[in-house]
Design a protein around this motif. Structure first.
Motif, short mmCIF file in Angstrom:
data_model
loop_
_atom_site.label_atom_id
_atom_site.label_comp_id
_atom_site.label_asym_id
_atom_site.label_seq_id
_atom_site.Cartn_x
_atom_site.Cartn_y
_atom_site.Cartn_z
N ILE A 194 0.84 -1.20 0.00
CA ILE A 194 0.00 0.00 0.00
C ILE A 194 0.88 1.25 0.00
N VAL A 195 1.90 1.28 0.86
CA VAL A 195 2.81 2.43 0.91
C VAL A 195 3.53 2.59 -0.41
N VAL A 232 2.51 1.71 -3.47
CA VAL A 232 1.59 2.23 -4.48
C VAL A 232 1.34 3.73 -4.26
N VAL A 233 1.16 4.14 -3.03
CA VAL A 233 0.92 5.55 -2.73
C VAL A 233 2.13 6.39 -3.12
N LEU A 234 3.33 5.93 -2.76
CA LEU A 234 4.54 6.69 -3.09
C LEU A 234 4.78 6.75 -4.59
N THR A 271 2.48 6.68 -6.92
CA THR A 271 1.48 7.59 -7.47
C THR A 271 1.89 9.04 -7.25
N ILE A 272 2.36 9.34 -6.06
CA ILE A 272 2.80 10.71 -5.75
C ILE A 272 4.00 11.08 -6.61
#
Length: 81
Positions: free
Chosen positions: A24-25, A27-29, A31-32
């Motif tokens: 999850i971390v 994917v978030v990083l 995307t950012i």
């Protein structure tokens, strides 16, 4: 034996939770990071070249290729009966 199974199950669930949280971390990083790169370093838009229009009266298929295609069509029709 019941206590050993309980510890194994707890360890398995902890491991699955850690891996899931890491993904999850990640994917978030990603995307950012992608949004930041697209914002500060946009890709230049290339102009589409105009398609070439064949001139009237000019054959676009060389004669030897045309002969091969015609022979292939003739053989195919002969097989079909």
């Amino acid at each position: 034996m019941n206590e050993l199974m309980s510890q194994g199950l707890e360890l398995m669930l902890t491991g699955i939770g850690v891996v899931f949280a890491f993904l999850i971390v990640l994917v978030v990083l990603m995307t950012i990071m992608s949004a930041l790169i697209n914002r500060f370093f946009p890709e230049p838009v290339a102009a589409m070249p105009a398609p070439e229009v064949p001139q009237a009266g000019g054959d676009t298929v060389p004669p030897h290729v045309l002969a091969v295609i015609q022979e292939a069509v003739r053989q195919h029709r002969a097989r079909q009966g």
